[in-house]
Write a protein that holds these residues in place. Structure first.
Motif, PDB file in Angstrom:
ATOM      1  N   PHE A 109     -10.984   9.713   8.855  1.00  0.00           N
ATOM      2  CA  PHE A 109     -10.237  10.275   7.736  1.00  0.00           C
ATOM      3  C   PHE A 109      -9.141   9.322   7.265  1.00  0.00           C
ATOM      4  CE2 PHE A 109      -6.946  12.898   5.787  1.00  0.00           C
ATOM      5  CZ  PHE A 109      -7.695  13.533   4.806  1.00  0.00           C
ATOM      6  N   GLU A 110      -8.456   8.668   8.190  1.00  0.00           N
ATOM      7  CA  GLU A 110      -7.370   7.760   7.814  1.00  0.00           C
ATOM      8  C   GLU A 110      -7.904   6.594   6.990  1.00  0.00           C
ATOM      9  OE1 GLU A 110      -7.595   9.015  10.998  1.00  0.00           O
ATOM     10  OE2 GLU A 110      -5.953  10.425  10.684  1.00  0.00           O
ATOM     11  N   LYS A 111      -9.053   6.046   7.383  1.00  0.00           N
ATOM     12  CA  LYS A 111      -9.667   4.945   6.632  1.00  0.00           C
ATOM     13  C   LYS A 111     -10.080   5.439   5.241  1.00  0.00           C
ATOM     14  CE  LYS A 111     -11.654   0.923   6.030  1.00  0.00           C
ATOM     15  NZ  LYS A 111     -10.888  -0.257   5.721  1.00  0.00           N
ATOM     16  N   MET A 112     -10.674   6.610   5.168  1.00  0.00           N
ATOM     17  CA  MET A 112     -11.093   7.175   3.897  1.00  0.00           C
ATOM     18  C   MET A 112      -9.868   7.401   3.003  1.00  0.00           C
ATOM     19  SD  MET A 112     -13.473  10.502   3.175  1.00  0.00           S
ATOM     20  CE  MET A 112     -12.382  11.610   4.037  1.00  0.00           C
ATOM     21  N   GLN A 113      -8.797   7.881   3.573  1.00  0.00           N
ATOM     22  CA  GLN A 113      -7.567   8.123   2.824  1.00  0.00           C
ATOM     23  C   GLN A 113      -6.986   6.805   2.308  1.00  0.00           C
ATOM     24  OE1 GLN A 113      -4.534  10.134   5.117  1.00  0.00           O
ATOM     25  NE2 GLN A 113      -3.967  11.365   3.339  1.00  0.00           N
ATOM     26  N   ALA A 114      -7.049   5.763   3.111  1.00  0.00           N
ATOM     27  CA  ALA A 114      -6.549   4.451   2.685  1.00  0.00           C
ATOM     28  C   ALA A 114      -7.370   3.915   1.519  1.00  0.00           C
ATOM     29  CB  ALA A 114      -6.580   3.470   3.856  1.00  0.00           C
ATOM     30  N   ILE A 115      -8.672   4.068   1.586  1.00  0.00           N
ATOM     31  CA  ILE A 115      -9.543   3.640   0.486  1.00  0.00           C
ATOM     32  C   ILE A 115      -9.222   4.427  -0.775  1.00  0.00           C
ATOM     33  CG2 ILE A 115     -11.934   3.612  -0.346  1.00  0.00           C
ATOM     34  CD1 ILE A 115     -12.754   3.019   2.605  1.00  0.00           C
ATOM     35  N   GLN A 116      -9.010   5.737  -0.633  1.00  0.00           N
ATOM     36  CA  GLN A 116      -8.677   6.572  -1.781  1.00  0.00           C
ATOM     37  C   GLN A 116      -7.365   6.111  -2.422  1.00  0.00           C
ATOM     38  OE1 GLN A 116     -10.433   8.859  -3.336  1.00  0.00           O
ATOM     39  NE2 GLN A 116      -8.847   9.326  -4.803  1.00  0.00           N
ATOM     40  N   LYS A 117      -6.374   5.782  -1.603  1.00  0.00           N
ATOM     41  CA  LYS A 117      -5.099   5.297  -2.140  1.00  0.00           C
ATOM     42  C   LYS A 117      -5.296   3.990  -2.905  1.00  0.00           C
ATOM     43  CE  LYS A 117      -2.031   7.381   1.288  1.00  0.00           C
ATOM     44  NZ  LYS A 117      -1.101   7.110   2.407  1.00  0.00           N
ATOM     45  N   GLU A 118      -6.113   3.077  -2.354  1.00  0.00           N
ATOM     46  CA  GLU A 118      -6.394   1.813  -3.026  1.00  0.00           C
ATOM     47  C   GLU A 118      -7.082   2.046  -4.364  1.00  0.00           C
ATOM     48  OE1 GLU A 118      -8.644  -0.830  -0.525  1.00  0.00           O
ATOM     49  OE2 GLU A 118      -7.305  -0.496   1.172  1.00  0.00           O
ATOM     50  N   LEU A 119      -8.070   2.927  -4.371  1.00  0.00           N
ATOM     51  CA  LEU A 119      -8.789   3.218  -5.603  1.00  0.00           C
ATOM     52  C   LEU A 119      -7.885   3.878  -6.641  1.00  0.00           C
ATOM     53  CD1 LEU A 119     -12.211   4.423  -4.168  1.00  0.00           C
ATOM     54  CD2 LEU A 119     -11.765   2.295  -5.415  1.00  0.00           C
ATOM     55  N   GLN A 120      -7.024   4.798  -6.193  1.00  0.00           N
ATOM     56  CA  GLN A 120      -6.087   5.452  -7.114  1.00  0.00           C
ATOM     57  C   GLN A 120      -5.165   4.415  -7.754  1.00  0.00           C
ATOM     58  OE1 GLN A 120      -7.297   9.160  -7.611  1.00  0.00           O
ATOM     59  NE2 GLN A 120      -5.387   8.572  -8.494  1.00  0.00           N
ATOM     60  N   ALA A 121      -4.698   3.463  -6.962  1.00  0.00           N
ATOM     61  CA  ALA A 121      -3.817   2.419  -7.495  1.00  0.00           C
ATOM     62  C   ALA A 121      -4.578   1.526  -8.480  1.00  0.00           C
ATOM     63  CB  ALA A 121      -3.232   1.588  -6.354  1.00  0.00           C
ATOM     64  N   LYS A 122      -5.780   1.159  -8.123  1.00  0.00           N
ATOM     65  CA  LYS A 122      -6.585   0.276  -8.969  1.00  0.00           C
ATOM     66  C   LYS A 122      -6.918   0.921 -10.314  1.00  0.00           C
ATOM     67  CE  LYS A 122     -10.853  -2.398  -8.950  1.00  0.00           C
ATOM     68  NZ  LYS A 122     -12.002  -2.838  -8.166  1.00  0.00           N
ATOM     69  N   TYR A 123      -7.214   2.223 -10.309  1.00  0.00           N
ATOM     70  CA  TYR A 123      -7.663   2.904 -11.521  1.00  0.00           C
ATOM     71  C   TYR A 123      -6.619   3.871 -12.079  1.00  0.00           C
ATOM     72  CZ  TYR A 123     -12.200   0.968 -10.356  1.00  0.00           C
ATOM     73  OH  TYR A 123     -13.224   0.112 -10.081  1.00  0.00           O
ATOM     74  N   ARG A 124      -5.345   3.642 -11.773  1.00  0.00           N
ATOM     75  CA  ARG A 124      -4.304   4.585 -12.186  1.00  0.00           C
ATOM     76  C   ARG A 124      -4.240   4.774 -13.698  1.00  0.00           C
ATOM     77  NH1 ARG A 124      -0.950   0.860  -9.694  1.00  0.00           N
ATOM     78  NH2 ARG A 124      -0.279  -0.744 -11.129  1.00  0.00           N
ATOM     79  N   GLU A 125      -4.670   3.786 -14.477  1.00  0.00           N
ATOM     80  CA  GLU A 125      -4.667   3.917 -15.935  1.00  0.00           C
ATOM     81  C   GLU A 125      -5.835   4.764 -16.438  1.00  0.00           C
ATOM     82  OE1 GLU A 125      -2.138   2.801 -17.800  1.00  0.00           O
ATOM     83  OE2 GLU A 125      -1.226   2.118 -15.932  1.00  0.00           O
ATOM     84  N   LYS A 126      -6.895   4.889 -15.629  1.00  0.00           N
ATOM     85  CA  LYS A 126      -8.101   5.610 -16.052  1.00  0.00           C
ATOM     86  C   LYS A 126      -8.230   6.983 -15.406  1.00  0.00           C
ATOM     87  CE  LYS A 126     -10.880   1.481 -16.870  1.00  0.00           C
ATOM     88  NZ  LYS A 126     -12.138   0.804 -16.593  1.00  0.00           N
ATOM     89  N   TRP A 127      -7.790   7.113 -14.179  1.00  0.00           N
ATOM     90  CA  TRP A 127      -7.988   8.351 -13.421  1.00  0.00           C
ATOM     91  C   TRP A 127      -6.789   9.278 -13.550  1.00  0.00           C
ATOM     92  CZ3 TRP A 127     -10.148   6.698  -7.961  1.00  0.00           C
ATOM     93  CH2 TRP A 127     -11.410   6.124  -8.134  1.00  0.00           C
ATOM     94  N   THR A 128      -7.067  10.571 -13.415  1.00  0.00           N
ATOM     95  CA  THR A 128      -5.994  11.554 -13.334  1.00  0.00           C
ATOM     96  C   THR A 128      -5.197  11.287 -12.059  1.00  0.00           C
ATOM     97  OG1 THR A 128      -7.415  13.172 -14.393  1.00  0.00           O
ATOM     98  CG2 THR A 128      -5.482  14.016 -13.240  1.00  0.00           C
TER      99      THR A 128
END
Length: 92
Positions: A6-25
């Protein structure tokens, strides 16, 4: 395969949120309702395939199966996103 928890999955989610912050809610409690509704919509699409195509078709007809799996993955993605968002912003 490397250890994936779960911690690894959460870290990936944080990275993706940062990368796509202009596109994603953004992730946050105020967006939880929308994410939950999106998950229900995707689950409804899964139910529609089951209702219209039947479980036998899902198992035997590859295009139907692929469509069902796509909708199932979408549903799981929204569920995971909602859960991760809740855990990221949980009050302590």
């Amino acid at each position: 395969m490397a250890h994936f928890d779960f911690e690894k999955m959460q870290a990936i989610q944080k990275e993706l949120q940062a990368k796509y912050r202009e596109k994603w809610t953004p992730m946050g409690p105020q967006y939880a309702k929308d994410k939950l509704l999106y998950m229900f919509i995707e689950a409804g699409e899964m139910a529609d395939i089951i209702k219209k195509q039947g479980d036998e078709s899902i198992m035997q007809d590859m295009p139907v199966r692929e469509h069902f799996i796509e909708e199932m993955c979408d549903t799981l993605l929204w569920n995971i996103t909602r859960r991760i968002g809740r855990s990221l912003f949980k009050e302590t």
